[in-house]
Design an enzyme around this catalytic site. Sequence first.
Site, PDB file in Angstrom:
ATOM      1  N   ASP A   1      -2.168  -8.011  11.885  1.00  0.00           N
ATOM      2  CA  ASP A   1      -3.532  -8.410  11.540  1.00  0.00           C
ATOM      3  C   ASP A   1      -4.072  -9.548  12.400  1.00  0.00           C
ATOM      4  O   ASP A   1      -5.276  -9.800  12.409  1.00  0.00           O
ATOM      5  CB  ASP A   1      -3.594  -8.807  10.056  1.00  0.00           C
ATOM      6  CG  ASP A   1      -3.290  -7.637   9.152  1.00  0.00           C
ATOM      7  OD1 ASP A   1      -3.789  -6.538   9.447  1.00  0.00           O
ATOM      8  OD2 ASP A   1      -2.547  -7.804   8.181  1.00  0.00           O
TER       9      ASP A   1
ATOM     10  N   HIS B   1      -1.955  -8.812   2.248  1.00  0.00           N
ATOM     11  CA  HIS B   1      -1.607  -7.522   2.872  1.00  0.00           C
ATOM     12  C   HIS B   1      -2.753  -7.136   3.817  1.00  0.00           C
ATOM     13  O   HIS B   1      -3.122  -7.905   4.697  1.00  0.00           O
ATOM     14  CB  HIS B   1      -1.351  -6.518   1.731  1.00  0.00           C
ATOM     15  CG  HIS B   1      -0.757  -5.207   2.147  1.00  0.00           C
ATOM     16  ND1 HIS B   1      -0.082  -5.003   3.316  1.00  0.00           N
ATOM     17  CD2 HIS B   1      -0.748  -3.991   1.513  1.00  0.00           C
ATOM     18  CE1 HIS B   1       0.330  -3.744   3.391  1.00  0.00           C
ATOM     19  NE2 HIS B   1      -0.067  -3.104   2.310  1.00  0.00           N
TER      20      HIS B   1
ATOM     21  N   HIS C   1       5.705 -12.590   7.905  1.00  0.00           N
ATOM     22  CA  HIS C   1       5.947 -11.222   7.426  1.00  0.00           C
ATOM     23  C   HIS C   1       7.125 -11.201   6.472  1.00  0.00           C
ATOM     24  O   HIS C   1       8.063 -12.002   6.621  1.00  0.00           O
ATOM     25  CB  HIS C   1       6.220 -10.267   8.594  1.00  0.00           C
ATOM     26  CG  HIS C   1       5.992  -8.836   8.220  1.00  0.00           C
ATOM     27  ND1 HIS C   1       6.969  -8.055   7.666  1.00  0.00           N
ATOM     28  CD2 HIS C   1       4.874  -8.071   8.282  1.00  0.00           C
ATOM     29  CE1 HIS C   1       6.465  -6.868   7.419  1.00  0.00           C
ATOM     30  NE2 HIS C   1       5.201  -6.833   7.776  1.00  0.00           N
TER      31      HIS C   1
ATOM     32  N   SER D   1       0.825  -1.217   0.000  1.00  0.00           N
ATOM     33  CA  SER D   1       0.000   0.000   0.000  1.00  0.00           C
ATOM     34  C   SER D   1       0.855   1.260   0.000  1.00  0.00           C
ATOM     35  O   SER D   1       0.568   2.238  -0.710  1.00  0.00           O
ATOM     36  CB  SER D   1      -0.957   0.011   1.195  1.00  0.00           C
ATOM     37  OG  SER D   1      -0.254  -0.194   2.404  1.00  0.00           O
TER      38      SER D   1
ATOM     39  N   ARG E   1       3.192  -4.222  16.870  1.00  0.00           N
ATOM     40  CA  ARG E   1       1.823  -3.710  16.694  1.00  0.00           C
ATOM     41  C   ARG E   1       0.831  -4.753  17.183  1.00  0.00           C
ATOM     42  O   ARG E   1      -0.245  -4.426  17.684  1.00  0.00           O
ATOM     43  CB  ARG E   1       1.565  -3.370  15.215  1.00  0.00           C
ATOM     44  CG  ARG E   1       2.524  -2.324  14.650  1.00  0.00           C
ATOM     45  CD  ARG E   1       2.367  -2.155  13.155  1.00  0.00           C
ATOM     46  NE  ARG E   1       2.627  -3.387  12.427  1.00  0.00           N
ATOM     47  CZ  ARG E   1       2.408  -3.560  11.130  1.00  0.00           C
ATOM     48  NH1 ARG E   1       1.908  -2.558  10.410  1.00  0.00           N
ATOM     49  NH2 ARG E   1       2.669  -4.705  10.535  1.00  0.00           N
TER      50      ARG E   1
HETATM   51  N1  HAX Z   1       0.996 -19.603   6.663  1.00  0.00           N
HETATM   52  C1  HAX Z   1       1.422 -20.545   5.791  1.00  0.00           C
HETATM   53  N2  HAX Z   1       2.457 -20.397   4.965  1.00  0.00           N
HETATM   54  C2  HAX Z   1       3.148 -19.253   5.056  1.00  0.00           C
HETATM   55  C3  HAX Z   1       2.798 -18.242   5.966  1.00  0.00           C
HETATM   56  C4  HAX Z   1       1.667 -18.441   6.785  1.00  0.00           C
HETATM   57  N3  HAX Z   1       1.230 -17.508   7.632  1.00  0.00           N
HETATM   58  N4  HAX Z   1       3.655 -17.207   5.821  1.00  0.00           N
HETATM   59  C5  HAX Z   1       4.524 -17.575   4.837  1.00  0.00           C
HETATM   60  N5  HAX Z   1       4.197 -18.798   4.374  1.00  0.00           N
HETATM   61  C6  HAX Z   1       4.816 -19.522   3.262  1.00  0.00           C
HETATM   62  C7  HAX Z   1       4.708 -18.676   2.004  1.00  0.00           C
HETATM   63  O1  HAX Z   1       3.416 -18.793   1.409  1.00  0.00           O
HETATM   64  C8  HAX Z   1       5.830 -19.231   1.159  1.00  0.00           C
HETATM   65  O2  HAX Z   1       5.391 -20.440   0.606  1.00  0.00           O
HETATM   66  P1  HAX Z   1       5.868 -20.915  -0.855  1.00  0.00           P
HETATM   67  O3  HAX Z   1       7.347 -21.113  -0.725  1.00  0.00           O
HETATM   68  O4  HAX Z   1       5.102 -22.161  -1.104  1.00  0.00           O
HETATM   69  O5  HAX Z   1       5.538 -19.796  -1.798  1.00  0.00           O
HETATM   70  C9  HAX Z   1       6.885 -19.553   2.226  1.00  0.00           C
HETATM   71  O6  HAX Z   1       6.195 -19.646   3.479  1.00  0.00           O
HETATM   72  C10 HAX Z   1       7.965 -18.479   2.338  1.00  0.00           C
HETATM   73  O7  HAX Z   1       7.342 -17.228   2.560  1.00  0.00           O
HETATM   74  P2  HAX Z   1       8.057 -16.100   3.436  1.00  0.00           P
HETATM   75  O8  HAX Z   1       9.329 -15.734   2.754  1.00  0.00           O
HETATM   76  O9  HAX Z   1       8.142 -16.510   4.854  1.00  0.00           O
HETATM   77  O10 HAX Z   1       7.013 -14.914   3.373  1.00  0.00           O
HETATM   78  P3  HAX Z   1       6.797 -13.859   2.206  1.00  0.00           P
HETATM   79  O11 HAX Z   1       7.696 -12.719   2.426  1.00  0.00           O
HETATM   80  O12 HAX Z   1       6.812 -14.489   0.854  1.00  0.00           O
HETATM   81  O13 HAX Z   1       5.273 -13.426   2.479  1.00  0.00           O
HETATM   82  C11 HAX Z   1       3.435 -12.833   3.845  1.00  0.00           C
HETATM   83  C12 HAX Z   1       4.937 -12.654   3.612  1.00  0.00           C
HETATM   84  C13 HAX Z   1       3.008 -11.856   4.912  1.00  0.00           C
HETATM   85  C14 HAX Z   1       2.680 -12.531   2.544  1.00  0.00           C
HETATM   86  C15 HAX Z   1       3.177 -14.301   4.301  1.00  0.00           C
HETATM   87  O14 HAX Z   1       3.824 -14.518   5.540  1.00  0.00           O
HETATM   88  C16 HAX Z   1       1.699 -14.636   4.429  1.00  0.00           C
HETATM   89  O15 HAX Z   1       1.080 -15.001   3.433  1.00  0.00           O
HETATM   90  N6  HAX Z   1       1.098 -14.498   5.674  1.00  0.00           N
HETATM   91  C17 HAX Z   1      -0.315 -14.730   5.865  1.00  0.00           C
HETATM   92  C18 HAX Z   1      -1.119 -13.519   5.391  1.00  0.00           C
HETATM   93  C19 HAX Z   1      -0.904 -12.324   6.284  1.00  0.00           C
HETATM   94  O16 HAX Z   1      -0.976 -12.413   7.510  1.00  0.00           O
HETATM   95  N7  HAX Z   1      -0.681 -11.156   5.665  1.00  0.00           N
HETATM   96  C20 HAX Z   1      -0.522  -9.902   6.398  1.00  0.00           C
HETATM   97  C21 HAX Z   1       0.934  -9.475   6.526  1.00  0.00           C
HETATM   98  C22 HAX Z   1       1.091  -8.167   7.247  1.00  0.00           C
HETATM   99  C23 HAX Z   1       0.554  -7.075   6.395  1.00  0.00           C
HETATM  100  O17 HAX Z   1       1.066  -6.703   5.358  1.00  0.00           O
HETATM  101  N8  HAX Z   1      -0.549  -6.567   6.789  1.00  0.00           N
HETATM  102  O18 HAX Z   1      -1.162  -5.693   6.017  1.00  0.00           O
END
Ligand code: HAX
Length: 437
Positions: free
Chosen positions: A372, A270, A317, A240, A326
């Site tokens: 979140d 996000h 994250h 964002s 937070r």
């Molecule tokens: N549950 C299951 N799997 C997860 C995970 C979770 N909470 N968090 C990461 N992973 C997985 C990823 O999907 C990725 O899998 P693949 O290799 O199969 O693609 C692997 O672990 C490596 O990911 P990462 O390097 O640890 O994390 P990224 O930087 O790629 O992604 C995210 C960060 C926040 C998008 C990710 O942790 C996620 O999807 N979390 C759940 C959704 C969430 O809570 N989003 C909010 C984040 C905070 C924010 O921005 N708020 O607005």
Amino acid sequence: MDELKQVLYGKILEQRPRVRRLSKEYGKVLIDQVTIAQAIGGARGVKCLVTDISYLDPEEGVRFRGKTIGETFAALPKAPGSAYPFVEGFWFFLLTGQVPTMAQTLAVVADFQRRREVPAYVFEALRAMPRDLHPMAMLSAAVVVMQRESIFTRRYSEGMSKGDYWDPMYEDACNLLAKLPAIAAFIYRLKYQGDTSIPSSPELDLGADFAHMMGIAPPYDDVARMYFILHSDHESGNVSAHTTRLVASALADAYYSFSAGVNGLSGPLHGLANQEVLRWIQAAMDKLGGVLPTEAELEKFLWDTLNSGQVIPGYGHAVLRRTDPRFTAQMDFCEKHLPDDPMFQLVRMIYRIAPRVLEEHGKARNPWPNVDAQSGVIQWYFGVKEYDFYTVLFAVGRAIGVLANITWDRALGYPIERPKSVTLDMLEAAAGISGRG
Ligand code: HAX
């Protein structure tokens, strides 16, 4: 010129020579290198953005203008009887890096009260939309519709010197920020409360007025202040914040830019994660007969989620490598105001189990909760049970950070963004391998 604007202008004059010197005399100094994994992997960790508004340390979490969340809450002026600072004082602080006095804060409160009225056509446009439209789509559309009010766009078309860009950007940013709570509350009461909007109350500060327009009694005013401040900024690389800055870098005004940022926030990886957390928690409760699960039942539910290829929302994250402060700040609020709430107890239980499960699962680089994981529970407790609205609240908070950023971008004359792409052939050549198997 109002006092905040004067202080800001003084800071701008201090910072401009620093930027000029760094880019002219030290422009060739290397600060990072980019790997193939980073180019393919969403530019993760590549140092190529500049902001002084906030900094995200992987272990410590966010600092706003050098202050931790606790230090920020402690330093800023508060309304009588309130445990959290005025949002307006926080805006002063984010913009200038200077903690405002109570008098300076109240001057911004008064300034925002003058800027608060939303043009009637924005409400009419919202009323014309289908009621089942997602509230984030409504918010984004309302902000774009209001672009007609942009002072930057008018001044630009009249002809304006580059050195002055920050001034109308600041005016647009203040106007938009002051109006957003009324737009968000209007969307809430239009969609979920039978179109019974509550007019703004002229004497209230932003947080209290938002609670009033939502129709929710104190301490929801403090919830609003805490929530908006916590969600304001998290460096500029998140979707964002980066989207808002990217769009603004083409000299789009604050309305176009922030509306684009809202669209980015609406993704489930996000901002939408806070809605997903509640949906997921509800599914857990439903599946387990509407009562609090045992730890073993919850652990099985976590594994079921992961084994079905879904993420555990609210965990993980891209930058952080520990519990998000937070999350902790909101947990402290819950311990104080709703310690026995069943939903909060479940969130606490998830916090005890999910990191271990994610570690065993072995994929997520960060098994700890992010902002979140906790925020929806507080809203639910205060009666905001329509969880598709939660990301709108996030967006109002996020506006504070991104609007401060784009005001500074114009002040420091940052250019249009244009990173370079490469082809897969080029990556393979760099790796010294031949293409297509
Ligand atoms: N549950 C299951 N799997 C997860 C995970 C979770 N909470 N968090 C990461 N992973 C997985 C990823 O999907 C990725 O899998 P693949 O290799 O199969 O693609 C692997 O672990 C490596 O990911 P990462 O390097 O640890 O994390 P990224 O930087 O790629 O992604 C995210 C960060 C926040 C998008 C990710 O942790 C996620 O999807 N979390 C759940 C959704 C969430 O809570 N989003 C909010 C984040 C905070 C924010 O921005 N708020 O607005």
